[in-house]
Every structure is written in C-alpha cells, then in structure tokens.
Design a protein around this motif. Structure first.
Motif, short mmCIF file in Angstrom:
data_model
loop_
_atom_site.label_atom_id
_atom_site.label_comp_id
_atom_site.label_asym_id
_atom_site.label_seq_id
_atom_site.Cartn_x
_atom_site.Cartn_y
_atom_site.Cartn_z
N LEU A 113 9.29 34.50 8.32
CA LEU A 113 8.52 33.36 7.82
C LEU A 113 9.00 32.05 8.45
N ARG A 114 10.32 31.94 8.67
CA ARG A 114 10.84 30.74 9.36
C ARG A 114 10.30 30.66 10.78
N TYR A 118 7.49 28.18 8.33
CA TYR A 118 7.66 27.89 6.91
C TYR A 118 9.11 27.49 6.64
N GLU A 119 9.29 26.55 5.71
CA GLU A 119 10.63 26.17 5.25
C GLU A 119 10.97 27.08 4.08
N VAL A 120 11.95 27.93 4.29
CA VAL A 120 12.26 28.98 3.32
C VAL A 120 13.67 28.80 2.78
N ILE A 138 9.45 28.95 -1.38
CA ILE A 138 8.75 28.13 -0.39
C ILE A 138 7.86 27.14 -1.14
N GLU A 140 4.69 24.70 -0.67
CA GLU A 140 3.59 24.62 0.28
C GLU A 140 2.42 23.88 -0.34
N LYS A 144 -2.87 25.65 1.46
CA LYS A 144 -2.31 26.57 2.45
C LYS A 144 -1.66 27.80 1.82
N LEU A 148 -0.44 31.73 3.27
CA LEU A 148 0.95 32.19 3.15
C LEU A 148 1.01 33.55 2.46
N THR A 151 -0.03 36.26 4.79
CA THR A 151 1.02 36.52 5.77
C THR A 151 2.11 37.39 5.16
#
Length: 194
Positions: A113-114, A118-120, A138, A140, A144, A148, A151
């Motif tokens: 995910l990073r 994405y900021e995880v 996360i 978000e 969006k 996510l 994904t």
C-alpha cells in the motif's frame, strides 16, 4: 401569478413537491456540513432551506381544503430525504479512517500500500492463538475510500476493513479561548470557581 395559482390549485402540486424536495435535500446537506465542522456553508444552506420551506408550507396552509397539496408536501419530504442522501454520497465530504486487519502476513500489505502512495501506520498483532496479523491504519479522503477498499481486496482477499469518520482539529471542533475586556474593573469581572 398568485391569482392563477389560487384559481388552479392543481398547478401547485409539482411546485410544492419540488420545493419540498429542495428544502429537505438542503436540510440533509446542512446537517452534514454542521457535523463536519463547515459552519458557514451550513448557515448559507440553512438560509435557503428555510426560505423554500416557508413558501411551500405557506401554499399548503393557504389551501388546506385541497388534500392533494398535503400529499404533494409529504411526498416531497420523503423524496427530499432520498435526494439529500444521494447528494451527500456524491459530494463525499470529509476524511475517514480505514482500519485493515490483514490475516496473511506473507502478502506484505503495508509495504504494497505504501508503494501505491498510501500513508500507512502499521502495527503487528496476534489473531486467534498464535496467528500473526497486520493492523493497518490509513486516513483517506472519503471519496477515495472505495478505491482503497478495492485495492485491499485485490491484494489480500482475506483482509477485514472498517471505516469511520475522522474529525480534524481546526475544523470547528476546538473552542477558542475567551478574551477578557481590559476596561472592566476587577469587581465586575466574572471569575471561575475552583
């Protein structure tokens, strides 16, 4: 115009219905803006909501002997809830926290995910007995979040996700300190009790 409407009250049916759809939709959006901390937008929408409502309710009250106007008013209210909810979902205002429980640590869900931008925030935990799990957090933008979740489902079909609203500081959730009036004599100042 008013004389024509009074002489032909059947023409008021679509007008009252649409006015009620509009004001209830605005009311739904206004409530959401208040909840999300957008007070000025809520006030702006509230002004038009009440303006429209007064006109629609006034026409129904003026013509209480015409039952079908009351039905149009109630039907507009019902449809306004549907339209308001649909509009709110399309606008997707705010930020949400997505919690992901990854049951297959070999997937490396946090790393993947990073890589996708994405900021995880990741934690490692234990599931049932000794089964290791990944716990990912996360934040978000709400519009969006569906992408996510799709994904995550592709990367780890066994993952479980929960989604909650997030309140951001500085968006109306914090209170400002009070200012004192320096010109007031000490005897007139209100002091806090301890």
């Amino acid at each position: 115009m008013l004389e024509f409407l009074s002489a032909h009250p059947l023409t008021l049916i679509p007008i009252i219905f649409l006015a009620r759809v509009a004001d209830v939709s605005l009311g739904t959006l206004r409530t959401i803006f208040v909840f999300k901390g957008h007070r000025l937008w809520a006030a702006f929408l509230g002004f038009f909501e009440v303006l429209i409502w007064l006109q629609a309710a006034g026409q129904v009250i003026r013509h209480l002997d015409h039952w079908y106007l009351t039905v149009a008013y109630a039907a507009g209210f019902a449809m306004g809830n549907v339209v308001g909810s649909w509009l709110e979902a399309k606008l997707a205002i705010g930020v949400e926290l997505v919690r992901i429980l990854g049951h297959d640590p070999t997937v490396g869900l946090d790393r993947r995910l990073r890589e996708l931008g994405y900021e995880v925030a990741s934690l490692h935990g234990m599931g049932s007995a000794t089964e290791p799990i990944e716990i990912l957090l996360i934040t978000e933008r709400r519009r969006k979040v569906p992408a996510l979740l799709q994904t995550v489902a592709k990367l780890d079909p066994t993952a479980a996700c929960t989604v909650n609203d997030v309140k951001l500081p500085g968006r109306g959730q914090t209170s400002r300190p009070r200012r004192a009036f320096p010109a007031l004599p000490d005897a007139l100042r209100v002091t806090k009790r301890k």
